[in-house]
Scaffold this active site. Structure first.
Site, PDB file in Angstrom:
ATOM      1  N   ARG A  53       0.763  -1.169  -0.249  1.00 41.31           N
ATOM      2  CA  ARG A  53       0.129  -0.218   0.115  1.00 41.31           C
ATOM      3  C   ARG A  53       0.745   1.208  -0.048  1.00 41.31           C
ATOM      4  O   ARG A  53       2.121   1.288   0.297  1.00 41.31           O
ATOM      5  CB  ARG A  53      -0.995  -0.029   1.173  1.00 41.31           C
ATOM      6  CG  ARG A  53      -1.414  -1.143   1.563  1.00 41.31           C
ATOM      7  CD  ARG A  53      -2.362  -0.966   2.863  1.00 41.31           C
ATOM      8  NE  ARG A  53      -2.633  -2.439   3.697  1.00 41.31           N
ATOM      9  CZ  ARG A  53      -3.121  -2.490   4.718  1.00 41.31           C
ATOM     10  NH1 ARG A  53      -3.187  -1.636   5.594  1.00 41.31           N
ATOM     11  NH2 ARG A  53      -3.426  -3.737   4.983  1.00 41.31           N
ATOM     12  N   ASP A  55       0.274   5.427   1.544  1.00 43.76           N
ATOM     13  CA  ASP A  55      -0.599   6.172   2.226  1.00 43.76           C
ATOM     14  C   ASP A  55      -1.142   7.276   1.278  1.00 43.76           C
ATOM     15  O   ASP A  55      -0.719   7.887   0.253  1.00 43.76           O
ATOM     16  CB  ASP A  55      -0.079   6.732   3.269  1.00 43.76           C
ATOM     17  CG  ASP A  55       0.182   5.800   4.542  1.00 43.76           C
ATOM     18  OD1 ASP A  55      -0.610   4.726   4.578  1.00 43.76           O
ATOM     19  OD2 ASP A  55       0.989   5.987   5.570  1.00 43.76           O
ATOM     20  N   TYR A 113      12.459   3.763  -2.126  1.00 42.88           N
ATOM     21  CA  TYR A 113      11.610   5.004  -2.192  1.00 42.88           C
ATOM     22  C   TYR A 113      12.559   6.236  -2.571  1.00 42.88           C
ATOM     23  O   TYR A 113      13.914   6.155  -1.984  1.00 42.88           O
ATOM     24  CB  TYR A 113      11.111   5.295  -0.762  1.00 42.88           C
ATOM     25  CG  TYR A 113       9.952   4.097  -0.507  1.00 42.88           C
ATOM     26  CD1 TYR A 113       8.886   4.320  -0.698  1.00 42.88           C
ATOM     27  CD2 TYR A 113      10.218   2.821   0.092  1.00 42.88           C
ATOM     28  CE1 TYR A 113       7.572   3.461  -0.435  1.00 42.88           C
ATOM     29  CE2 TYR A 113       9.040   1.941   0.225  1.00 42.88           C
ATOM     30  CZ  TYR A 113       7.924   2.288   0.264  1.00 42.88           C
ATOM     31  OH  TYR A 113       6.856   1.188   0.425  1.00 42.88           O
ATOM     32  N   ARG A 200       9.272   7.873   5.900  1.00 41.19           N
ATOM     33  CA  ARG A 200       9.054   9.263   6.419  1.00 41.19           C
ATOM     34  C   ARG A 200       9.827   9.806   7.748  1.00 41.19           C
ATOM     35  O   ARG A 200      10.025  10.719   7.995  1.00 41.19           O
ATOM     36  CB  ARG A 200       7.555   9.404   6.436  1.00 41.19           C
ATOM     37  CG  ARG A 200       6.921   9.477   5.058  1.00 41.19           C
ATOM     38  CD  ARG A 200       5.399   9.502   4.867  1.00 41.19           C
ATOM     39  NE  ARG A 200       4.786  10.249   5.719  1.00 41.19           N
ATOM     40  CZ  ARG A 200       3.474  10.329   6.192  1.00 41.19           C
ATOM     41  NH1 ARG A 200       2.571   9.235   5.890  1.00 41.19           N
ATOM     42  NH2 ARG A 200       3.103  11.337   6.942  1.00 41.19           N
TER      43      ARG A 200
END
Lengths: 249, 249
Positions: A53, A55, A113, A200
């Site tokens: 997934r 966000d 990422y 993050r």
């Protein structure tokens, strides 16, 4: 009937999605993909499985999904066929037939990422949903040095949401680069797997290091302390891009 | 009361605006600016004047506006003060006190626009409101050669909307560059003044030249023919950026 498994690499602008996964009364990437497939398959439900997934607000340059279909469209035709049914903020970039043992999530060996930060006294109207805005100067060298302390295999308890229920918090980071390009700083983070909010929180911690509020040694101590409170804040979703998923080929 | 004229350079993402100018029941840039100023001035109406309008979907990197205010805020404080009242898709980049004879529209000596085109077989979810998508290959050299024929002072009747009511259609183009950067082609067009849709029709015509459907000679003939039907289509708004306004300083 001959069923084919199709693997697609997709890109989406997360700005106007409530995330990847289907949720009632929310616009999500998965829902748009399944709607487009249902339209192509005359209303039949086709389930889509992603590598993982993302966000709300998080973008993807190279998310990977798979689905099973009875259609025998040549693989190179799938992108245009799906794109004609998808909204403009999702695009299928590539499609290929995969073996039935391929699984977008379980076959993944790793992911990369990227996290975009832009430094400027005033915000940019073109970047507010595409990068994290820092009104102060960041020292990219200090960020790189702090990042170096996180490379390798560690228990990343300090770098995941305190709500994470997964038991084993040991993960391996294979790349953590800090790249300065004009007014932007980009973090490139690759690893075998990631905990919830891990990239993050790494970004938020490296921002503290870039401001001089945490030394590289503090970041190392935060890692060793295995306590979420020792690391920096969770940096905002808008800077985050799922860049690529590695299946070893 | 001492009234000051403030000149501001602003940037906006045109994606979610119905253009610059106030229109009933539409979200516009001017309306947001005037709302922000009214809030700062305790409800008093402050009129804003821009260097010119931009259409729905058109972006600005360096639009210039002016307004008059009784406030004596130091000029360097205006950007932050206004930005705190503006939506995230508009930003004030710079502000300075100007003489009362300065006028954002009438003092302008020229403008530069840029037009972004991206070539790729599939659309990009990140560019659909920020650049014009061409699924075919464009020859940048042919576009540059065609553009050269438009440089200088000409009657641009063929390159403005047929609805244009202004009598004098003579304008001077001082720059027309075609710049290729990876998968993008950017047009940089500067001149003393522009007719309605002029840059978008130039872009649409150069795209035809880039596809080989008009030769540089055809483009020159289109200019000489003074007939809108001879030039290419009006390229879409999303590729267009008002880049800067020249006041000779």
């Amino acid at each position: 009937m001959d069923i084919k498994r199709i693997k697609c690499t997709i890109s989406y602008d997360g700005s106007r999605f409530a995330g990847y996964q289907v949720q009632p009364n929310e616009r999500t990437v998965q829902q748009e993909l399944e709607k487009a497939l249902a339209r192509m398959h005359k209303g039949e439900e086709i389930r889509v499985t992603a590598s993982g997934r993302t966000d709300a607000g998080v973008h993807a340059m190279g998310q990977v999904i798979h689905f099973d279909t009875p259609f025998s469209i040549p693989e190179e035709r799938w992108p245009a066929a799906l794109n004609s049914q998808l909204p403009a903020d999702i695009a299928v970039l590539r499609a290929e037939e995969a073996s039935s043992s391929f699984h977008a999530r379980f076959s993944a060996l790793g992911k990369e990422y990227r996290y975009r930060i832009y430094q400027s006294p005033h915000r940019s109207p073109f970047k507010h949903t595409y990068a994290c805005h820092c009104p102060f100067e960041l020292n990219a060298e200090a960020m790189q040095e702090a990042g170096r302390r996180l490379m390798g295999t560690h228990d990343f308890t300090s770098f995941c949401s305190a709500k994470t229920e997964v038991e084993d918090k040991v993960r391996t980071l294979t790349k953590l680069e800090v790249i300065k390009q004009e007014e932007e700083i980009e973090l490139r983070v690759a690893g075998s797997g990631f905990l919830y909010n891990m990239v993050r929180i790494i970004a938020g911690t490296l921002i503290e290091a870039g401001r001089g509020r945490m030394s590289p040694g503090d970041v190392e101590q935060a890692l060793k302390g295995r306590n979420r409170a020792l690391a920096g804040k969770t940096a905002p979703a808008e800077g985050l891009y799922l860049w690529s998923v590695d299946y070893g080929n």
